[in-house]
Design a protein around this motif. Structure first.
Motif, mmCIF file in Angstrom:
data_model
loop_
_atom_site.group_PDB
_atom_site.id
_atom_site.type_symbol
_atom_site.label_atom_id
_atom_site.label_comp_id
_atom_site.label_asym_id
_atom_site.label_seq_id
_atom_site.Cartn_x
_atom_site.Cartn_y
_atom_site.Cartn_z
ATOM 1 N N ILE A 32 0.887 -1.323 -0.602
ATOM 2 C CA ILE A 32 -0.348 0.087 0.178
ATOM 3 C C ILE A 32 0.864 1.441 -0.083
ATOM 4 O O ILE A 32 0.403 1.787 -1.257
ATOM 5 C CB ILE A 32 -0.657 -0.305 1.434
ATOM 6 C CG1 ILE A 32 -1.683 -1.173 0.884
ATOM 7 C CG2 ILE A 32 -1.723 0.912 1.885
ATOM 8 C CD1 ILE A 32 -2.427 -1.609 2.349
ATOM 9 N N PHE A 33 2.028 1.105 0.687
ATOM 10 C CA PHE A 33 2.620 2.278 1.196
ATOM 11 C C PHE A 33 3.553 2.576 -0.097
ATOM 12 O O PHE A 33 3.133 3.455 -0.746
ATOM 13 C CB PHE A 33 3.595 2.787 1.631
ATOM 14 C CG PHE A 33 4.433 3.539 2.026
ATOM 15 C CD1 PHE A 33 4.251 4.631 2.760
ATOM 16 C CD2 PHE A 33 6.404 2.995 2.197
ATOM 17 C CE1 PHE A 33 5.435 5.138 2.847
ATOM 18 C CE2 PHE A 33 6.936 3.847 2.082
ATOM 19 C CZ PHE A 33 6.551 5.811 3.137
ATOM 20 N N LEU A 34 3.945 1.755 -1.344
ATOM 21 C CA LEU A 34 4.548 1.588 -2.168
ATOM 22 C C LEU A 34 3.550 2.348 -3.353
ATOM 23 O O LEU A 34 3.817 3.285 -4.290
ATOM 24 C CB LEU A 34 5.286 0.279 -2.449
ATOM 25 C CG LEU A 34 6.745 0.229 -2.039
ATOM 26 C CD1 LEU A 34 7.598 -1.110 -2.270
ATOM 27 C CD2 LEU A 34 7.733 1.636 -2.012
ATOM 28 N N ASN A 35 2.368 2.389 -3.360
ATOM 29 C CA ASN A 35 1.864 2.320 -4.082
ATOM 30 C C ASN A 35 1.017 3.591 -4.329
ATOM 31 O O ASN A 35 0.967 4.619 -4.769
ATOM 32 C CB ASN A 35 -0.107 1.590 -4.221
ATOM 33 C CG ASN A 35 -1.045 1.482 -5.425
ATOM 34 O OD1 ASN A 35 -0.634 2.143 -6.229
ATOM 35 N ND2 ASN A 35 -2.202 1.892 -5.176
ATOM 36 N N ARG A 36 0.909 4.247 -2.813
ATOM 37 C CA ARG A 36 1.080 5.324 -2.427
ATOM 38 C C ARG A 36 2.483 6.359 -3.118
ATOM 39 O O ARG A 36 2.164 7.861 -3.424
ATOM 40 C CB ARG A 36 0.801 5.870 -0.918
ATOM 41 C CG ARG A 36 -0.104 5.432 -0.031
ATOM 42 C CD ARG A 36 -1.653 5.962 -1.258
ATOM 43 N NE ARG A 36 -3.014 4.884 -0.745
ATOM 44 C CZ ARG A 36 -3.498 4.116 -0.956
ATOM 45 N NH1 ARG A 36 -2.768 3.151 -1.612
ATOM 46 N NH2 ARG A 36 -4.437 3.902 -0.461
ATOM 47 N N ILE A 37 3.840 6.003 -2.238
ATOM 48 C CA ILE A 37 4.883 6.505 -3.550
ATOM 49 C C ILE A 37 4.084 7.032 -4.843
ATOM 50 O O ILE A 37 5.578 8.091 -5.152
ATOM 51 C CB ILE A 37 6.106 5.596 -2.900
ATOM 52 C CG1 ILE A 37 5.998 6.166 -1.410
ATOM 53 C CG2 ILE A 37 7.032 6.439 -3.079
ATOM 54 C CD1 ILE A 37 7.617 5.042 -0.330
ATOM 55 N N SER A 38 4.150 5.835 -5.381
ATOM 56 C CA SER A 38 4.348 6.286 -7.237
ATOM 57 C C SER A 38 3.386 7.400 -6.781
ATOM 58 O O SER A 38 3.433 8.181 -7.854
ATOM 59 C CB SER A 38 4.107 5.065 -7.616
ATOM 60 O OG SER A 38 2.443 4.638 -6.811
ATOM 61 N N ASP A 39 1.871 7.583 -6.776
ATOM 62 C CA ASP A 39 1.557 8.452 -6.323
ATOM 63 C C ASP A 39 1.725 9.534 -6.326
ATOM 64 O O ASP A 39 2.032 11.060 -6.652
ATOM 65 C CB ASP A 39 0.049 8.377 -5.894
ATOM 66 C CG ASP A 39 -0.824 7.092 -6.386
ATOM 67 O OD1 ASP A 39 -0.590 6.589 -7.853
ATOM 68 O OD2 ASP A 39 -1.984 6.901 -5.939
ATOM 69 N N LEU A 40 2.440 9.671 -4.779
ATOM 70 C CA LEU A 40 3.639 10.645 -4.665
ATOM 71 C C LEU A 40 4.715 11.465 -5.379
ATOM 72 O O LEU A 40 4.217 12.723 -6.197
ATOM 73 C CB LEU A 40 3.715 10.453 -3.179
ATOM 74 C CG LEU A 40 4.260 11.412 -2.430
ATOM 75 C CD1 LEU A 40 4.176 12.972 -2.145
ATOM 76 C CD2 LEU A 40 5.389 11.604 -0.997
ATOM 77 N N LEU A 41 5.072 10.698 -6.091
ATOM 78 C CA LEU A 41 6.031 11.256 -6.986
ATOM 79 C C LEU A 41 5.662 11.528 -8.025
ATOM 80 O O LEU A 41 6.281 12.772 -8.467
ATOM 81 C CB LEU A 41 7.493 9.206 -7.443
ATOM 82 C CG LEU A 41 7.462 9.598 -6.513
ATOM 83 C CD1 LEU A 41 8.347 8.055 -6.484
ATOM 84 C CD2 LEU A 41 9.235 10.392 -6.048
ATOM 85 N N PHE A 42 4.572 11.254 -8.060
ATOM 86 C CA PHE A 42 3.899 11.490 -9.989
ATOM 87 C C PHE A 42 3.055 13.074 -9.882
ATOM 88 O O PHE A 42 3.914 14.739 -10.723
ATOM 89 C CB PHE A 42 2.934 11.180 -10.360
ATOM 90 C CG PHE A 42 1.737 11.830 -11.540
ATOM 91 C CD1 PHE A 42 2.252 11.704 -12.670
ATOM 92 C CD2 PHE A 42 0.591 12.242 -10.990
ATOM 93 C CE1 PHE A 42 1.569 11.937 -13.866
ATOM 94 C CE2 PHE A 42 -0.398 13.133 -12.148
ATOM 95 C CZ PHE A 42 0.626 13.041 -13.378
#
Length: 184
Positions: A153-163
Motif C-alpha cells: 500500500i505504501f509503495l502504491n502511494r509513493i508512486s502517486d506521490l512521486l507523480f
C-alpha cells in the motif's frame, strides 16, 4: 572494519535473522529494487528546486530503509525477537496527506502528461517507474511468502506521490506539463 565479508562470493546472502538465500531470490529482488528507488531519489535530490519537495523526499528515503529492512526480515516466529521496525499505516497516511497537499497546489489534471520538463521532475518520473517495479517485485514475493501488506500500500502511494511531486517540481521550475498527444 572491512566493507567486504566474502560471505556472498558464491552467490548467496543473509537476510536479517541469519537465513541464507540466493542473491536472485525474490525477496532480494524486492528489497533490492526498493534500494534502487532510494538511490534514485538521492540522485533526484541533487536537482530538486523546492525545499518542501526535498524534505518529503528525505523523509521517504528514511522510510524506504525501514521498508527494506521489513522486506529483508521474513515475518516468522524466529524473527519476532529481532524487534525491527515494520512499515506502518502511519507511512501510508503521511503519503496520502502529502499527495492531497500538493494536488491542491496544482492545476486539475485533465489529460495524460508525458514525463519530463525540468531535470528534477524528469528524475522524479524515473523514481516513480522504479517504485512501480518495486511494487511488482513485492507482489511476486507475496505470491510465495508472507509480506507486510502495508509495504504494498505504501509503495502504491509513493508512486502517486512521486507523480504529484514531479508535476509540482515542474510548476516551481516554470515548466508546463507536456500533454500527451496521441496524434503528433
Amino acid at each position: 572494519m572491512k566493507i567486504y565479508t566474502k560471505t556472498g562470493d558464491k552467490g548467496d546472502t543473509s537476510l536479517f535473522g541469519g537465513e541464507r538465500v540466493q542473491k536472485n531470490h525474490q525477496r532480494i529482488n524486492a528489497y533490492g529494487t526498493v534500494d534502487e528507488l532510494n538511490a534514485f531519489i538521492g540522485l533526484a535530490l541533487t536537482e530538486i528546486k523546492s525545499d518542501e519537495v526535498r524534505n518529503i523526499l528525505i523523509d521517504l528515503q528514511n522510510k524506504l530503509f525501514i521498508v527494506g529492512s521489513d522486506l529483508a526480515t521474513p515475518e516468522n516466529e524466529k524473527n519476532k525477537k529481532l524487534n525491527i521496525i515494520r512499515t506502518s499505516e502511519e507511512f501510508i497516511k503521511k503519503a496520502e496527506s502529502d499527495i492531497d497537499n500538493f494536488t491542491e497546489k496544482l492545476d486539475e489534471l485533465r489529460n495524460f502528461i508525458l514525463p519530463g520538463g525540468s531535470k528534477g521532475s524528469a528524475m522524479l518520473h524515473v523514481c516513480r517507474t522504479i517504485c512501480r517495479r518495486a511494487e511488482r517485485e513485492i507482489v511476486a514475493l507475496k505470491n510465495s511468502e508472507k509480506v507486510n501488506q502495508n509495504i504494498l500500500i505504501f509503495l502504491n502511494r509513493i508512486s502517486d506521490l512521486l507523480f504529484v511531486l514531479s508535476r509540482y517540481e515542474n510548476k516551481v521550475s516554470n515548466f508546463p506539463d507536456t500533454i500527451w498527444n496521441p496524434h503528433p
